[in-house]
Scaffold this motif. Structure first.
Motif, PDB file in Angstrom:
ATOM      1  N   ARG A  22       0.806  -1.228   0.000  1.00 52.38           N
ATOM      2  CA  ARG A  22       0.000   0.000   0.000  1.00 52.38           C
ATOM      3  C   ARG A  22       0.835   1.272   0.000  1.00 52.38           C
ATOM      4  O   ARG A  22       0.305   2.367  -0.161  1.00 52.38           O
ATOM      5  N   GLY A  23       2.138   1.153   0.213  1.00 55.47           N
ATOM      6  CA  GLY A  23       2.984   2.338   0.241  1.00 55.47           C
ATOM      7  C   GLY A  23       3.084   2.926   1.636  1.00 55.47           C
ATOM      8  O   GLY A  23       2.870   2.251   2.642  1.00 55.47           O
ATOM      9  N   LEU A  24       3.381   4.214   1.690  1.00 53.66           N
ATOM     10  CA  LEU A  24       3.573   4.894   2.969  1.00 53.66           C
ATOM     11  C   LEU A  24       2.227   5.091   3.664  1.00 53.66           C
ATOM     12  O   LEU A  24       1.322   5.723   3.118  1.00 53.66           O
ATOM     13  N   LEU A  25       2.117   4.575   4.884  1.00 53.96           N
ATOM     14  CA  LEU A  25       0.862   4.656   5.622  1.00 53.96           C
ATOM     15  C   LEU A  25       0.807   5.864   6.554  1.00 53.96           C
ATOM     16  O   LEU A  25      -0.243   6.472   6.723  1.00 53.96           O
ATOM     17  N   ALA A  26       1.934   6.198   7.175  1.00 56.23           N
ATOM     18  CA  ALA A  26       1.969   7.331   8.102  1.00 56.23           C
ATOM     19  C   ALA A  26       3.428   7.678   8.388  1.00 56.23           C
ATOM     20  O   ALA A  26       4.302   6.822   8.302  1.00 56.23           O
ATOM     21  N   ASP A  27       3.664   8.940   8.717  1.00 52.78           N
ATOM     22  CA  ASP A  27       5.014   9.356   9.113  1.00 52.78           C
ATOM     23  C   ASP A  27       4.927  10.554  10.042  1.00 52.78           C
ATOM     24  O   ASP A  27       3.942  11.311  10.017  1.00 52.78           O
ATOM     25  N   ALA A  28       5.941  10.729  10.857  1.00 56.39           N
ATOM     26  CA  ALA A  28       6.006  11.847  11.798  1.00 56.39           C
ATOM     27  C   ALA A  28       7.465  12.229  12.001  1.00 56.39           C
ATOM     28  O   ALA A  28       8.358  11.395  11.889  1.00 56.39           O
ATOM     29  N   LEU A  29       7.685  13.506  12.294  1.00 63.69           N
ATOM     30  CA  LEU A  29       9.046  14.009  12.436  1.00 63.69           C
ATOM     31  C   LEU A  29       9.100  15.084  13.514  1.00 63.69           C
ATOM     32  O   LEU A  29       8.232  15.953  13.569  1.00 63.69           O
ATOM     33  N   HIS A  30      10.121  14.994  14.355  1.00 58.57           N
ATOM     34  CA  HIS A  30      10.390  16.077  15.305  1.00 58.57           C
ATOM     35  C   HIS A  30      11.771  16.628  15.029  1.00 58.57           C
ATOM     36  O   HIS A  30      12.759  15.896  15.050  1.00 58.57           O
ATOM     37  N   SER A  31      11.856  17.937  14.785  1.00 57.85           N
ATOM     38  CA  SER A  31      13.136  18.579  14.538  1.00 57.85           C
ATOM     39  C   SER A  31      13.663  19.216  15.810  1.00 57.85           C
ATOM     40  O   SER A  31      12.915  19.819  16.580  1.00 57.85           O
ATOM     41  N   GLN A  32      14.968  19.083  16.011  1.00 57.58           N
ATOM     42  CA  GLN A  32      15.612  19.666  17.183  1.00 57.58           C
ATOM     43  C   GLN A  32      16.236  21.029  16.892  1.00 57.58           C
ATOM     44  O   GLN A  32      17.001  21.539  17.714  1.00 57.58           O
ATOM     45  N   VAL A  33      15.924  21.621  15.756  1.00 52.49           N
ATOM     46  CA  VAL A  33      16.569  22.867  15.339  1.00 52.49           C
ATOM     47  C   VAL A  33      16.479  23.946  16.413  1.00 52.49           C
ATOM     48  O   VAL A  33      17.472  24.597  16.748  1.00 52.49           O
ATOM     49  N   ALA A  34      15.300  24.139  16.974  1.00 49.17           N
ATOM     50  CA  ALA A  34      15.126  25.190  17.979  1.00 49.17           C
ATOM     51  C   ALA A  34      16.006  24.942  19.201  1.00 49.17           C
ATOM     52  O   ALA A  34      16.572  25.880  19.782  1.00 49.17           O
ATOM     53  N   MET A  35      16.155  23.683  19.595  1.00 40.32           N
ATOM     54  CA  MET A  35      16.950  23.352  20.776  1.00 40.32           C
ATOM     55  C   MET A  35      18.433  23.643  20.554  1.00 40.32           C
ATOM     56  O   MET A  35      19.128  24.127  21.450  1.00 40.32           O
ATOM     57  N   HIS A  36      18.924  23.354  19.335  1.00 40.97           N
ATOM     58  CA  HIS A  36      20.351  23.533  19.056  1.00 40.97           C
ATOM     59  C   HIS A  36      20.697  24.954  18.614  1.00 40.97           C
ATOM     60  O   HIS A  36      21.879  25.303  18.568  1.00 40.97           O
ATOM     61  N   ALA A  37      19.687  25.749  18.280  1.00 45.50           N
ATOM     62  CA  ALA A  37      19.943  27.086  17.725  1.00 45.50           C
ATOM     63  C   ALA A  37      20.775  27.956  18.665  1.00 45.50           C
ATOM     64  O   ALA A  37      21.631  28.722  18.224  1.00 45.50           O
ATOM     65  N   ASP A  38      20.543  27.820  19.970  1.00 41.45           N
ATOM     66  CA  ASP A  38      21.282  28.643  20.937  1.00 41.45           C
ATOM     67  C   ASP A  38      22.776  28.343  20.928  1.00 41.45           C
ATOM     68  O   ASP A  38      23.585  29.164  21.362  1.00 41.45           O
ATOM     69  N   TYR A  39      23.151  27.165  20.426  1.00 41.18           N
ATOM     70  CA  TYR A  39      24.562  26.753  20.429  1.00 41.18           C
ATOM     71  C   TYR A  39      25.211  26.915  19.053  1.00 41.18           C
ATOM     72  O   TYR A  39      26.401  26.656  18.899  1.00 41.18           O
ATOM     73  N   GLY A  40      24.419  27.310  18.060  1.00 39.87           N
ATOM     74  CA  GLY A  40      24.958  27.519  16.729  1.00 39.87           C
ATOM     75  C   GLY A  40      25.281  26.241  15.982  1.00 39.87           C
ATOM     76  O   GLY A  40      25.980  26.258  14.959  1.00 39.87           O
ATOM     77  N   GLY A  41      24.779  25.112  16.449  1.00 34.57           N
ATOM     78  CA  GLY A  41      25.037  23.829  15.812  1.00 34.57           C
ATOM     79  C   GLY A  41      24.580  22.694  16.703  1.00 34.57           C
ATOM     80  O   GLY A  41      24.131  22.918  17.849  1.00 34.57           O
ATOM     81  N   VAL A  42      24.677  21.468  16.205  1.00 33.68           N
ATOM     82  CA  VAL A  42      24.169  20.312  16.935  1.00 33.68           C
ATOM     83  C   VAL A  42      25.095  19.950  18.101  1.00 33.68           C
ATOM     84  O   VAL A  42      26.298  19.790  17.923  1.00 33.68           O
ATOM     85  N   VAL A  43      24.515  19.803  19.284  1.00 33.43           N
ATOM     86  CA  VAL A  43      25.229  19.322  20.473  1.00 33.43           C
ATOM     87  C   VAL A  43      24.881  17.838  20.625  1.00 33.43           C
ATOM     88  O   VAL A  43      23.740  17.499  20.947  1.00 33.43           O
ATOM     89  N   PRO A  44      25.825  16.931  20.374  1.00 29.50           N
ATOM     90  CA  PRO A  44      25.513  15.500  20.338  1.00 29.50           C
ATOM     91  C   PRO A  44      24.789  14.958  21.566  1.00 29.50           C
ATOM     92  O   PRO A  44      23.837  14.181  21.441  1.00 29.50           O
ATOM     93  N   GLU A  45      25.229  15.336  22.769  1.00 29.75           N
ATOM     94  CA  GLU A  45      24.602  14.806  23.979  1.00 29.75           C
ATOM     95  C   GLU A  45      23.142  15.248  24.082  1.00 29.75           C
ATOM     96  O   GLU A  45      22.256  14.458  24.437  1.00 29.75           O
ATOM     97  N   LEU A  46      22.881  16.511  23.758  1.00 31.65           N
ATOM     98  CA  LEU A  46      21.498  17.000  23.782  1.00 31.65           C
ATOM     99  C   LEU A  46      20.660  16.293  22.730  1.00 31.65           C
ATOM    100  O   LEU A  46      19.484  15.985  22.957  1.00 31.65           O
ATOM    101  N   ALA A  47      21.250  16.035  21.566  1.00 29.47           N
ATOM    102  CA  ALA A  47      20.528  15.341  20.504  1.00 29.47           C
ATOM    103  C   ALA A  47      20.107  13.956  20.957  1.00 29.47           C
ATOM    104  O   ALA A  47      18.945  13.543  20.779  1.00 29.47           O
ATOM    105  N   SER A  48      21.024  13.214  21.579  1.00 23.19           N
ATOM    106  CA  SER A  48      20.723  11.849  22.032  1.00 23.19           C
ATOM    107  C   SER A  48      19.604  11.855  23.065  1.00 23.19           C
ATOM    108  O   SER A  48      18.679  11.030  23.008  1.00 23.19           O
TER     109      SER A  48
END
Length: 342
Positions: A22-48
């Motif tokens: 039947r193909g793709l049934l459902a999908d969802a995504l959460h972006s961490q952009v707002a959380m990492h924005a204060d640091y100017g890039g991805v902080v690995p520990e916060l991402a995990s």
């Protein structure tokens, strides 16, 4: 086969459910952009940690959207690499734990293979063989694709990836994270005739890329404007436009060469930078001149997502591939040429 796809390689938690009939049934995504924005890039520990918080609720959300129970899943696919090892471990451990509890197979998927196959989710997917441009924050590669797992690397960046170059240019221009979309937005108001930046490595044969010299040229232009007291909002927009044009032209020129070299007429473009409007326009022009056609994933599947992992995993699971029980994979560095056909 109903396959749950889990993506946790960097700063986006993606979950999707793909049905091979039947193909793709459902999908969802959460972006961490707002959380990492204060640091100017991805902080690995916060991402995990954020993946740990978000993943199970997103799985429940996707299953609810598809009106299915966990017991109705047939298999689970997860991103095994490349990526941030802590983030990868969150997805891998969750996938293996669920699969063991449900008694179903589980498989670690190559992140870039997921991107490469994302256009297969569209109504008019490309047929094999084709040339693929994989262009993101961590990768810029040209690959000849003869089938799933049949990949020949044609060229790649010898230094920064195109997306990384966008992020660094954004910092030079005092733009917030993430840099790519910020530079593109600023470039919309730029004068295309004020500056012309170099198109690196297009004056020599070959299909490799380099963006370090372009970054240096951009920084030099900004400093000269500062010293002359001319770095106003319009000048920053003009610099952004020149930078974006240079990257888009460089990628388009190399793609044209790859199509000519291979004799193929289909170009797949995937990865976060594939959403760039100016790049798409340049690629459309380049492919049209060569009687070829470009294929892209829809906008929300350009960045990291669970749908591409569910699809890529499904193709290999159907062929009988699966992880050994209790041996989850988390591979921070994983060249695509190590993959084989299912």
């Amino acid at each position: 086969m109903r396959v749950l796809g889990i993506e946790t390689s960097c700063d986006e938690t993606g979950v999707a459910l793909y049905d091979t009939d039947r193909g793709l049934l459902a999908d969802a995504l959460h972006s961490q952009v707002a959380m990492h924005a204060d640091y100017g890039g991805v902080v690995p520990e916060l991402a995990s940690r954020d993946h740990t918080r978000r993943l199970l609720p997103l799985i429940d959300q996707v299953l609810s959207g598809a009106q299915l129970e966990r017991t109705q899943l047939d298999a689970i696919a997860y991103t095994a690499g490349p990526g941030l090892v802590g983030a990868l471990m969150v997805g891998a451990s969750t996938a293996h734990g669920m699969a063991r509890a449900l008694g179903i197979p589980v498989l670690g998927v190559h992140h870039m293979e997921g991107h490469l196959l994302a256009p297969m989710l569209e109504d008019e997917p490309p047929a094999f063989p084709f040339v693929a441009l994989l262009v993101s924050g961590g990768h810029t590669q040209l690959v000849q694709v003869d089938g799933i797992g049949c990949y020949q690397l044609l060229g790649e960046s010898v230094d920064d990836a195109a997306g990384e170059a966008f992020d660094k240019a954004a910092k030079m221009l005092d733009l917030d994270y993430p840099g790519g979309p910020r530079v593109a937005a600023l470039a919309e108001g730029g004068d295309p005739g004020r500056f012309r930046f170099p198109r690196p490595m297009t004056d020599r044969p070959g299909l490799d890329f380099s963006f370090s010299g372009l970054k240096t040229h951009t920084l030099t232009a900004i400093r000269q404007l500062e010293q002359a007291g001319q770095l106003d909002d319009q000048a920053r927009a003009d610099v952004a436009r020149a930078f974006e044009e240079a990257v888009a032209d460089t990628l388009a020129i190399k793609c044209g060469r790859a199509l000519k070299q291979t004799g193929l007429t289909r170009l797949v473009v995937a990865g976060g930078v594939s959403a760039n409007v100016r790049l798409r326009a340049k690629l459309e022009e380049a492919t049209r001149k060569q009687g070829a056609r470009a294929y892209y994933p829809r906008g929300r599947f350009c960045t990291d997502n669970g749908a591409m992992i569910a699809y890529a995993g499904a193709q290999r699971l159907i062929a009988g591939e699966k992880d050994t029980v209790g041996q989850m994979k988390a591979v921070p560095r994983w060249p695509m040429d190590q993959l084989s056909a299912p």
